[in-house]
Design an enzyme around this catalytic site. Structure first.
Site, PDB file in Angstrom:
ATOM      1  CE1 TYR A  81      -3.993  -1.945   4.833  1.00  0.00           C
ATOM      2  CE2 TYR A  81      -3.222   0.271   4.320  1.00  0.00           C
ATOM      3  CZ  TYR A  81      -3.722  -0.951   3.899  1.00  0.00           C
ATOM      4  OH  TYR A  81      -3.933  -1.182   2.566  1.00  0.00           O
ATOM      5  CB  SER A 129      -0.895   0.024   1.242  1.00  0.00           C
ATOM      6  OG  SER A 129      -1.555   1.267   1.390  1.00  0.00           O
ATOM      7  CB  SER A 169       0.895  -4.600   8.399  1.00  0.00           C
ATOM      8  OG  SER A 169      -0.101  -3.887   7.682  1.00  0.00           O
ATOM      9  CE  LYS A 170      -1.672  -4.039   3.061  1.00  0.00           C
ATOM     10  NZ  LYS A 170      -1.841  -5.298   2.291  1.00  0.00           N
TER      11      LYS A 170
END
Length: 249
Positions: A154, A141, A157-158
């Protein structure tokens, strides 16, 4: 085009969004599909639509955080089709919080699905991909490339997916295995529709994430995944490619 004729592709997160769009795109290009998701009914709908487009499909209800389920899904694909050529890790979740209010359990869940799940699928698939000199396309992302407010778990993690993909690309390059990540931004999917500004947050920060060309449908990302996963992308490895309407330009 039939760039995937005779090739077996495993896709996680295939029930909706980018995973579903990728499954249908690759079905049209001749792929044999191993489709995985936690949502049985929606997964079956994707498989049915892929079959209409001519694809042979194997489906498995898989929690990508579960080692046994991941191992069984990869082995099931190889048993059904005899090999594995491409893996597309699309499964993921997104949540928005003030970082100082984010519960540890929710942090762990986001990291487990988005990053550890990607690792587990790749770990099980790599021996089979080495046999076919195949490749991996991981969905990261733009949140992993720049500051993204309210999405610490998020984004972490990306960002981890991007770094993990580079590591795999370098480690296995001389054995013929490629690995790349795509970094979508401003794509209309079920998880992005969950977006909300946490109470008390500064709405001006939303402008940092806005695309120059408007939001796009998941099929646009599927196009990029198809290119990277095909032989046309044979000289690309260890790369993260943005597809965000110029948001980070």
């Amino acid at each position: 085009m039939k760039r995937f004729e005779g090739k077996t592709v495993l896709i996680t997160g295939a029930a909706s969004g980018i995973g579903r769009a990728s499954a249908l795109r690759l079905a049209e290009e001749g792929a044999q599909l191993a489709l995985c998701d936690v949502q049985r009914e929606a997964l079956d709908a994707t498989a049915k639509d892929a079959a209409v487009r001519g694809a042979a499909c194997e489906t498995a209800v898989v929690d990508v955080c579960d080692e046994a389920q991941v191992r069984a899904a990869v082995q099931g694909a190889v048993t059904r089709f005899g090999k594995l050529d491409v893996v597309c890790n699309v499964a993921g979740i997104l949540r928005f919080d003030h970082t100082h209010e984010l519960p540890l359990a929710d942090w762990n869940r986001v990291v487990a699905i988005n990053l550890t799940g990607t690792f587990l699928v790749c770990r099980e698939a790599i021996p089979h991909l080495l046999a076919t000199r195949g490749n991996i396309v991981n969905v990261a992302s733009t949140a992993g490339m720049t500051g993204h407010p309210w999405a610490a778990a998020y984004a972490a993690s990306k960002g981890g997916v991007i770094a993990f993909t580079r590591a795999v690309a370098v480690e296995y390059a001389q054995q013929g295995l490629r690995a790349n990540s795509v970094c979508p931004g401003s794509i209309e999917t079920p998880i992005t529709k969950q977006f909300h500004i946490p109470e008390g947050a500064n709405p001006k920060l939303v402008r940092r994430m806005m695309p120059l060309t408007g939001f796009a449908e998941p099929e646009k990302v599927a196009n990029l995944i198809a290119f990277l996963g095909s032989d046309e992308g044979s000289h690309i490895t260890g790369e993260e490619l943005r597809i965000d309407g110029g948001a980070l330009s």
